[in-house]
Design a protein around this motif. Structure first.
Motif, PDB file in Angstrom:
ATOM      1  N   LYS A  55       0.832  -1.209   0.000  1.00 48.14           N
ATOM      2  CA  LYS A  55       0.000   0.000   0.000  1.00 48.14           C
ATOM      3  C   LYS A  55       0.862   1.252   0.000  1.00 48.14           C
ATOM      4  N   LYS A  56       1.979   1.207   0.726  1.00 50.42           N
ATOM      5  CA  LYS A  56       2.882   2.352   0.759  1.00 50.42           C
ATOM      6  C   LYS A  56       3.488   2.602  -0.626  1.00 50.42           C
ATOM      7  N   MET A  57       3.871   1.533  -1.321  1.00 52.87           N
ATOM      8  CA  MET A  57       4.409   1.706  -2.680  1.00 52.87           C
ATOM      9  C   MET A  57       3.362   2.284  -3.611  1.00 52.87           C
ATOM     10  N   ASP A  58       2.099   1.843  -3.473  1.00 51.71           N
ATOM     11  CA  ASP A  58       1.016   2.401  -4.296  1.00 51.71           C
ATOM     12  C   ASP A  58       0.870   3.897  -4.069  1.00 51.71           C
ATOM     13  N   LYS A  59       1.009   4.335  -2.817  1.00 53.83           N
ATOM     14  CA  LYS A  59       0.795   5.748  -2.464  1.00 53.83           C
ATOM     15  C   LYS A  59       2.004   6.627  -2.738  1.00 53.83           C
ATOM     16  N   THR A  60       3.206   6.048  -2.746  1.00 52.63           N
ATOM     17  CA  THR A  60       4.416   6.875  -2.895  1.00 52.63           C
ATOM     18  C   THR A  60       5.181   6.542  -4.171  1.00 52.63           C
ATOM     19  N   THR A  61       5.807   5.401  -4.206  1.00 54.99           N
ATOM     20  CA  THR A  61       6.684   5.022  -5.320  1.00 54.99           C
ATOM     21  C   THR A  61       5.953   5.059  -6.655  1.00 54.99           C
ATOM     22  N   PHE A  62       4.780   4.439  -6.717  1.00 55.00           N
ATOM     23  CA  PHE A  62       4.047   4.353  -7.984  1.00 55.00           C
ATOM     24  C   PHE A  62       3.364   5.660  -8.368  1.00 55.00           C
ATOM     25  N   PRO A 107       9.153 -14.301  -2.970  1.00 51.35           N
ATOM     26  CA  PRO A 107       9.521 -14.579  -1.579  1.00 51.35           C
ATOM     27  C   PRO A 107       8.706 -13.825  -0.532  1.00 51.35           C
ATOM     28  N   GLY A 108       8.013 -12.788  -0.917  1.00 51.14           N
ATOM     29  CA  GLY A 108       7.243 -11.970   0.012  1.00 51.14           C
ATOM     30  C   GLY A 108       6.619 -10.815  -0.750  1.00 51.14           C
ATOM     31  N   TYR A 109       6.025  -9.903  -0.012  1.00 57.14           N
ATOM     32  CA  TYR A 109       5.275  -8.821  -0.663  1.00 57.14           C
ATOM     33  C   TYR A 109       5.674  -7.474  -0.092  1.00 57.14           C
ATOM     34  N   PRO A 110       5.804  -6.494  -0.945  1.00 60.16           N
ATOM     35  CA  PRO A 110       5.664  -6.557  -2.403  1.00 60.16           C
ATOM     36  C   PRO A 110       6.882  -7.209  -3.051  1.00 60.16           C
ATOM     37  N   THR A 111       6.673  -7.757  -4.230  1.00 61.48           N
ATOM     38  CA  THR A 111       7.756  -8.235  -5.074  1.00 61.48           C
ATOM     39  C   THR A 111       7.489  -7.760  -6.487  1.00 61.48           C
ATOM     40  N   ILE A 112       8.516  -7.214  -7.105  1.00 60.17           N
ATOM     41  CA  ILE A 112       8.430  -6.794  -8.499  1.00 60.17           C
ATOM     42  C   ILE A 112       9.133  -7.844  -9.345  1.00 60.17           C
ATOM     43  N   LEU A 113       8.448  -8.312 -10.372  1.00 62.45           N
ATOM     44  CA  LEU A 113       9.013  -9.259 -11.319  1.00 62.45           C
ATOM     45  C   LEU A 113       9.160  -8.530 -12.643  1.00 62.45           C
ATOM     46  N   LEU A 114      10.352  -8.558 -13.200  1.00 65.57           N
ATOM     47  CA  LEU A 114      10.611  -7.942 -14.497  1.00 65.57           C
ATOM     48  C   LEU A 114      10.877  -9.053 -15.498  1.00 65.57           C
ATOM     49  N   LYS A 129      10.465  -0.511  -2.260  1.00 63.06           N
ATOM     50  CA  LYS A 129      11.471   0.291  -2.943  1.00 63.06           C
ATOM     51  C   LYS A 129      10.995   1.745  -2.961  1.00 63.06           C
ATOM     52  N   SER A 130      11.892   2.650  -2.579  1.00 64.52           N
ATOM     53  CA  SER A 130      11.598   4.075  -2.725  1.00 64.52           C
ATOM     54  C   SER A 130      11.607   4.398  -4.220  1.00 64.52           C
ATOM     55  N   ALA A 131      11.165   5.571  -4.575  1.00 65.02           N
ATOM     56  CA  ALA A 131      11.148   5.974  -5.981  1.00 65.02           C
ATOM     57  C   ALA A 131      12.549   5.927  -6.582  1.00 65.02           C
ATOM     58  N   LYS A 132      13.525   6.403  -5.855  1.00 63.60           N
ATOM     59  CA  LYS A 132      14.912   6.420  -6.346  1.00 63.60           C
ATOM     60  C   LYS A 132      15.422   4.983  -6.550  1.00 63.60           C
ATOM     61  N   GLN A 133      15.165   4.109  -5.571  1.00 62.39           N
ATOM     62  CA  GLN A 133      15.577   2.710  -5.690  1.00 62.39           C
ATOM     63  C   GLN A 133      14.862   2.022  -6.857  1.00 62.39           C
ATOM     64  N   PHE A 134      13.593   2.371  -7.031  1.00 62.81           N
ATOM     65  CA  PHE A 134      12.787   1.739  -8.067  1.00 62.81           C
ATOM     66  C   PHE A 134      13.289   2.122  -9.458  1.00 62.81           C
ATOM     67  N   THR A 135      13.545   3.407  -9.683  1.00 64.42           N
ATOM     68  CA  THR A 135      14.035   3.830 -11.003  1.00 64.42           C
ATOM     69  C   THR A 135      15.406   3.220 -11.282  1.00 64.42           C
ATOM     70  N   ARG A 136      16.257   3.117 -10.267  1.00 60.33           N
ATOM     71  CA  ARG A 136      17.569   2.481 -10.449  1.00 60.33           C
ATOM     72  C   ARG A 136      17.394   1.011 -10.834  1.00 60.33           C
ATOM     73  N   MET A 137      16.465   0.309 -10.187  1.00 62.24           N
ATOM     74  CA  MET A 137      16.194  -1.092 -10.494  1.00 62.24           C
ATOM     75  C   MET A 137      15.754  -1.236 -11.952  1.00 62.24           C
ATOM     76  N   LEU A 138      14.872  -0.358 -12.417  1.00 60.13           N
ATOM     77  CA  LEU A 138      14.403  -0.428 -13.805  1.00 60.13           C
ATOM     78  C   LEU A 138      15.543  -0.162 -14.782  1.00 60.13           C
ATOM     79  N   GLU A 139      16.385   0.797 -14.470  1.00 61.14           N
ATOM     80  CA  GLU A 139      17.519   1.120 -15.341  1.00 61.14           C
ATOM     81  C   GLU A 139      18.504  -0.027 -15.438  1.00 61.14           C
ATOM     82  N   ASP A 140      18.670  -0.783 -14.349  1.00 58.44           N
ATOM     83  CA  ASP A 140      19.632  -1.891 -14.323  1.00 58.44           C
ATOM     84  C   ASP A 140      19.129  -3.140 -15.053  1.00 58.44           C
ATOM     85  N   PHE A 141      17.838  -3.214 -15.345  1.00 57.77           N
ATOM     86  CA  PHE A 141      17.276  -4.390 -16.017  1.00 57.77           C
ATOM     87  C   PHE A 141      17.520  -4.284 -17.515  1.00 57.77           C
TER      88      PHE A 141
END
Length: 142
Positions: A55-62, A107-114, A129-141
């Motif tokens: 829920k926190k990711m829905d309200k902030t990161t996303f 393994p648990g929630y939330p989990t992002i599968l790319l 994942k915070s917004a900064k962590q999330f964008t870094r994760m997407l860039e690394d994929f």
């Protein structure tokens, strides 16, 4: 006059097409879209209804504009309730969303599968994942 202004505002709102939001699609739609246009990969957000960090990711990161732009530019985004008994077909198998979560070893929630558009190469990223962590994760994929 007031009725006219309300009508103009509603028309403007309807024309925005969820501007500034991630364009979530169903799992089946994402697979179909990836087959038709493999220039984008697939991102699946595995969540549960009781998960506080989901829920926190829905309200902030996303809601972060950089995350929204990165996801919409490069991914077909899917939200999957990992406890759902709704059925889907994945690579010829008839599965529930709960089965799909097990298949990908969520393994648990939330989990992002790319997933790559061909549905093979994947990255499993558990946890908030915070917004900064999330964008870094997407860039690394890749």
């Amino acid at each position: 006059m007031i009725l006219f202004l309300v009508a103009v505002q509603l028309t403007a709102f309807a024309g925005r097409d969820n501007e500034g939001e991630i364009k979530w699609v169903s799992f089946e739609e994402a697979i179909e879209m990836a087959e038709q246009d493999p220039s984008k990969n697939i991102m699946i957000d595995f969540y549960t209804s009781w998960c506080g960090y989901c829920k926190k990711m829905d309200k902030t990161t996303f809601k972060d504009k950089d995350v929204v732009n990165a996801v919409n530019a490069s991914f077909y985004a899917v939200k999957v309730n990992a406890e759902s008994k709704d059925r889907i077909t994945y690579k010829g198998e008839n599965l529930t969303y709960a089965d799909l979560a097990r298949k990908f070893r969520v393994p648990g929630y939330p989990t992002i599968l790319l997933l790559k558009s061909d549905l093979d190469k994947k990255a499993v990223e558990p946890g908030y994942k915070s917004a900064k962590q999330f964008t870094r994760m997407l860039e690394d994929f890749d």
